[in-house]
Scaffold this motif. Structure first.
Motif, PDB file in Angstrom:
ATOM      1  N   ARG A 405      -6.532  -4.181  -8.327  1.00 57.50           N
ATOM      2  CA  ARG A 405      -5.480  -3.580  -9.154  1.00 57.50           C
ATOM      3  C   ARG A 405      -5.006  -2.259  -8.567  1.00 57.50           C
ATOM      4  NH1 ARG A 405      -5.004   0.061 -13.394  1.00 57.50           N
ATOM      5  NH2 ARG A 405      -7.210   0.599 -13.292  1.00 57.50           N
ATOM      6  N   ARG A 406      -5.940  -1.445  -8.099  1.00 52.89           N
ATOM      7  CA  ARG A 406      -5.560  -0.140  -7.556  1.00 52.89           C
ATOM      8  C   ARG A 406      -4.862  -0.283  -6.201  1.00 52.89           C
ATOM      9  NH1 ARG A 406      -7.533   4.270 -10.265  1.00 52.89           N
ATOM     10  NH2 ARG A 406      -8.985   3.776 -11.970  1.00 52.89           N
ATOM     11  N   LEU A 407      -5.302  -1.220  -5.375  1.00 51.54           N
ATOM     12  CA  LEU A 407      -4.610  -1.470  -4.106  1.00 51.54           C
ATOM     13  C   LEU A 407      -3.172  -1.908  -4.371  1.00 51.54           C
ATOM     14  CD1 LEU A 407      -7.365  -3.297  -2.011  1.00 51.54           C
ATOM     15  CD2 LEU A 407      -6.197  -1.182  -1.368  1.00 51.54           C
ATOM     16  N   ARG A 408      -3.009  -2.743  -5.374  1.00 54.43           N
ATOM     17  CA  ARG A 408      -1.664  -3.227  -5.690  1.00 54.43           C
ATOM     18  C   ARG A 408      -0.779  -2.073  -6.156  1.00 54.43           C
ATOM     19  NH1 ARG A 408      -2.906  -6.878  -9.380  1.00 54.43           N
ATOM     20  NH2 ARG A 408      -3.126  -8.497  -7.797  1.00 54.43           N
ATOM     21  N   LEU A 453       1.798   5.628   3.464  1.00 54.79           N
ATOM     22  CA  LEU A 453       0.804   5.777   2.398  1.00 54.79           C
ATOM     23  C   LEU A 453       0.276   7.201   2.325  1.00 54.79           C
ATOM     24  CD1 LEU A 453      -1.244   2.461   2.847  1.00 54.79           C
ATOM     25  CD2 LEU A 453       0.104   3.101   0.837  1.00 54.79           C
ATOM     26  N   GLY A 454       0.008   7.795   3.484  1.00 57.75           N
ATOM     27  CA  GLY A 454      -0.455   9.172   3.527  1.00 57.75           C
ATOM     28  C   GLY A 454      -1.853   9.369   2.966  1.00 57.75           C
ATOM     29  N   TRP A 455      -2.688   8.358   3.081  1.00 59.53           N
ATOM     30  CA  TRP A 455      -4.057   8.473   2.551  1.00 59.53           C
ATOM     31  C   TRP A 455      -4.879   9.412   3.436  1.00 59.53           C
ATOM     32  CZ3 TRP A 455      -5.593   2.696   1.308  1.00 59.53           C
ATOM     33  CH2 TRP A 455      -4.760   2.216   0.281  1.00 59.53           C
ATOM     34  N   PRO A 456      -5.781  10.199   2.851  1.00 61.48           N
ATOM     35  CA  PRO A 456      -6.583  11.152   3.636  1.00 61.48           C
ATOM     36  C   PRO A 456      -7.849  10.500   4.221  1.00 61.48           C
ATOM     37  CG  PRO A 456      -7.063  11.447   1.318  1.00 61.48           C
ATOM     38  CD  PRO A 456      -6.008  10.374   1.394  1.00 61.48           C
ATOM     39  N   TYR A 457      -7.710   9.262   4.694  1.00 60.46           N
ATOM     40  CA  TYR A 457      -8.870   8.541   5.237  1.00 60.46           C
ATOM     41  C   TYR A 457      -8.563   8.034   6.635  1.00 60.46           C
ATOM     42  CZ  TYR A 457      -9.984   8.354   0.223  1.00 60.46           C
ATOM     43  OH  TYR A 457     -10.217   8.675  -1.086  1.00 60.46           O
ATOM     44  N   GLU A 458      -9.619   7.577   7.335  1.00 62.14           N
ATOM     45  CA  GLU A 458      -9.432   6.979   8.656  1.00 62.14           C
ATOM     46  C   GLU A 458      -8.857   5.572   8.484  1.00 62.14           C
ATOM     47  OE1 GLU A 458     -12.593   7.929  11.801  1.00 62.14           O
ATOM     48  OE2 GLU A 458     -13.719   8.035   9.923  1.00 62.14           O
ATOM     49  N   GLN A 459      -7.805   5.309   9.232  1.00 62.42           N
ATOM     50  CA  GLN A 459      -7.106   4.029   9.074  1.00 62.42           C
ATOM     51  C   GLN A 459      -8.024   2.843   9.371  1.00 62.42           C
ATOM     52  OE1 GLN A 459      -3.704   3.602  11.632  1.00 62.42           O
ATOM     53  NE2 GLN A 459      -3.036   1.675  10.702  1.00 62.42           N
ATOM     54  N   ASP A 460      -8.671   2.843  10.543  1.00 58.22           N
ATOM     55  CA  ASP A 460      -9.514   1.709  10.926  1.00 58.22           C
ATOM     56  C   ASP A 460     -10.660   1.500   9.937  1.00 58.22           C
ATOM     57  OD1 ASP A 460      -7.922   1.318  13.100  1.00 58.22           O
ATOM     58  OD2 ASP A 460      -9.264   2.295  14.541  1.00 58.22           O
ATOM     59  N   ASN A 499     -14.414   3.708  -5.263  1.00 62.11           N
ATOM     60  CA  ASN A 499     -14.523   5.167  -5.398  1.00 62.11           C
ATOM     61  C   ASN A 499     -13.471   5.885  -4.557  1.00 62.11           C
ATOM     62  OD1 ASN A 499     -16.667   5.078  -7.194  1.00 62.11           O
ATOM     63  ND2 ASN A 499     -18.212   5.145  -5.574  1.00 62.11           N
ATOM     64  N   LEU A 500     -13.246   5.402  -3.352  1.00 61.81           N
ATOM     65  CA  LEU A 500     -12.226   6.004  -2.489  1.00 61.81           C
ATOM     66  C   LEU A 500     -10.831   5.836  -3.072  1.00 61.81           C
ATOM     67  CD1 LEU A 500     -13.597   4.853   0.994  1.00 61.81           C
ATOM     68  CD2 LEU A 500     -13.569   7.193   0.110  1.00 61.81           C
ATOM     69  N   LEU A 501     -10.565   4.658  -3.635  1.00 62.62           N
ATOM     70  CA  LEU A 501      -9.246   4.412  -4.214  1.00 62.62           C
ATOM     71  C   LEU A 501      -9.011   5.260  -5.461  1.00 62.62           C
ATOM     72  CD1 LEU A 501      -9.050   0.519  -3.841  1.00 62.62           C
ATOM     73  CD2 LEU A 501      -7.934   2.249  -2.422  1.00 62.62           C
ATOM     74  N   ASP A 505      -5.696   7.297  -6.463  1.00 59.01           N
ATOM     75  CA  ASP A 505      -4.897   6.541  -7.440  1.00 59.01           C
ATOM     76  C   ASP A 505      -5.371   6.955  -8.831  1.00 59.01           C
ATOM     77  OD1 ASP A 505      -3.163   4.376  -8.458  1.00 59.01           O
ATOM     78  OD2 ASP A 505      -5.080   3.523  -9.099  1.00 59.01           O
ATOM     79  N   HIS A 506      -4.518   7.661  -9.552  1.00 60.19           N
ATOM     80  CA  HIS A 506      -4.901   8.197 -10.850  1.00 60.19           C
ATOM     81  C   HIS A 506      -4.233   7.383 -11.950  1.00 60.19           C
ATOM     82  CE1 HIS A 506      -6.585  11.646  -8.758  1.00 60.19           C
ATOM     83  NE2 HIS A 506      -5.437  11.758  -8.090  1.00 60.19           N
TER      84      HIS A 506
END
Length: 510
Positions: A405-408, A453-460, A499-501, A505-506
């Motif tokens: 759900r959060r990925l979507r 997306l601009g996520w603060p994580y490593e893509q791979d 947890n990362l999502l 995603d709030h």
């Protein structure tokens, strides 16, 4: 070396009394004549085929191995005859060679002389593994594993089974399983080892259907069914066809067996979930019928139990003690004995029963005492146990649903044109379809999408995490009978991804 054999007394127990009265073991097969001249199993097979021209070759092959066992058992070997309608077995020692008594009624002509050593051994006194091997659908089979011959000898002497604590070596391949069954009549192994013969490790719906078809195609049956026990629980494999024309009305064909044993994919998948599938408490604290009530109260307080099964010397269930039954006995000023506080009709279940059919009973009464076919206590399943087990099985699906759900929600803003060119995800979005969990790695590994997306994580790292969770979801989607919590790596990966999502995603404020 003394060996032990089961020789049954007929489909309806019709040969049992004569066998005990005359000191003999009797085989059926009324159409076949004197077997004294059969010097080989091949010769015996030829004689059977002539006597039963209408029977399938597989049935005749099954019968010839049984009759060959019967005529070649050695003097001094032990004979076990389970009683058909009594909770007893008779144990004797073979004292004579094969005889053909042509003057006897059909079905009573093939005999071996036996000295019956103990004719009323309670089935409940015999360990479940040994009882299961005695319960094969064959007239003649060998009890050859788990110290069976020694245990039968002790049973004949004392009436008690010393049991067996060691492991059991499985066959190396399906063909070896067939050979073992052919030679001895039965073969015991764990459910884990059974499905492992075909390279499987877990009992998904697909695996259950596959193994059922493989067993039926090889002319084999398994009791109890391998879904009815825990993965390391024992099952007994024997030949599919019942034996002897006095034992059955008609042999079962392999095609009939396939129809009986395989499951239609559209049927309720809940039928694969059995009481025995759950790891219920097996080391059950019990109390004897003649013990003082104070002892039961002490054990219940010490163990924080709400109930105690009441059993006899062989662990056969006689009733149950609960705090309610104790209160009723004391309020009624009955004697301070277990018998006075006994509920003689406890709620029970057997391992092969469908779990979801009995959930209501567990909810209403708080527990089910798990017994076998001889009413021997195997364990207890409480409402608390069930709640914990269901949580372990439901939690993975809840976590997976939340992660998807959060990925979507995090990717819903992408238009079809912004998704990777020529990809399945672009095609799906163009058709107005939602993306599936398996498609998100395609989005995340695209550099343009990742930058947007601009996520603060490593893509791979995130791509790999979603792939692991996708594989975990796929495994669970096959309706694994065994607890999902055993897949600890997949469950942990799902929790970590969620947890990362959650950090990016709030949920909207109410």
């Amino acid at each position: 070396m003394v060996r032990a054999w089961t020789v049954r007394g007929g489909q309806l127990g019709e040969r049992e009394e004569q066998a005990l009265d005359e000191g003999v073991a009797i085989a059926g097969w009324e159409e076949v004549g004197d077997l004294s001249g059969c010097e080989s199993i091949a010769k015996l097979g030829e004689q059977l085929a002539q006597a039963y021209p209408g029977e399938a070759p597989g049935t005749v092959d099954n019968w010839k191995h049984q009759l060959w066992r019967f005529i070649t058992m050695e003097t001094g070997d032990l004979i076990v005859m389970p009683r058909k309608y009594l909770p007893l077995v008779a144990i004797g020692r073979l004292t004579g060679d094969y005889e053909y008594r042509g003057e006897e009624a059909p079905g009573f002509r093939h005999v071996r002389k036996v000295e019956w050593l103990r004719t009323q051994v309670e089935r409940a006194a015999i360990g479940g593994d040994l009882r299961d091997s005695m319960g094969a659908f064959l007239t003649v089979s060998e009890l050859s594993r788990r110290d069976a011959a020694h245990r039968v000898a002790v049973l004949a002497e004392t009436g008690a089974d010393p049991g067996y604590k060691g492991g059991i070596e499985p066959p190396a391949e399906p063909e070896a399983l067939e050979r073992d069954v052919q030679e001895a009549g039965t073969r015991q192994l764990t459910a884990r080892d059974l499905i492992g013969l075909w390279g499987w490790q877990r009992r998904t719906g697909e695996v259950i259907d596959f193994v059922d078809q493989e067993l039926a195609g090889r002319g084999l049956r398994v009791t109890p069914h391998f879904t009815e026990v825990q993965l390391d629980g024992l099952v007994t494999v024997s030949a599919l066809e019942s034996s002897g024309t006095t034992e059955v009305t008609q042999a079962t064909s392999v095609s009939d067996a396939l129809r009986m044993l395989t499951h239609n994919a559209s049927e309720d998948l809940g039928r694969h979930w059995r009481i025995g599938s759950l790891p219920f408490v097996r080391d059950v604290v019990t109390v004897g019928h003649d013990e003082p009530l104070t002892r039961a109260i002490t054990r219940m307080v010490e163990g924080d139990f709400s109930q105690l099964p009441v059993v006899n010397d062989h662990n056969v269930l006689r009733g149950v003690i609960t705090w309610e039954s104790i209160a009723r006995a004391q309020l009624g000023r009955r004697s301070d004995t277990i018998a006075a506080a006994l509920d003689p009709h406890p709620h029970t279940a057997q391992e092969q029963e469908e779990l979801f059919v009995r959930i209501g009973d567990i909810q209403r009464h708080g527990f089910l005492i798990v017994t076998d076919g001889d009413n021997v206590v195997l364990g207890i399943l409480t409402a608390s146990d069930l709640t914990g087990q269901l949580r372990l099985r439901v939690e993975p699906f809840i976590l997976l649903g939340e992660a998807e759900r959060r990925l979507r929600r995090l990717t819903d803003h992408f238009t079809a044109d912004e998704l990777p060119t020529g990809s399945r995800v672009r095609e799906a979005r163009a058709k107005g379809k939602r993306l599936t969990l398996g498609q998100y790695p395609e989005v995340l590994k695209d550099d343009a999408c990742w930058a947007k997306l601009g996520w603060p994580y490593e893509q791979d790292n995130m791509v790999q995490r979603v792939r692991i969770v996708k594989e975990y979801r796929n495994e669970l989607a096959h309706w694994d009978v065994d607890a999902p919590e055993e897949k600890t790596e997949g469950l942990a990966a799902t929790k970590q991804l969620l947890n990362l999502l959650k950090l990016i995603d709030h949920d909207p404020l109410p």
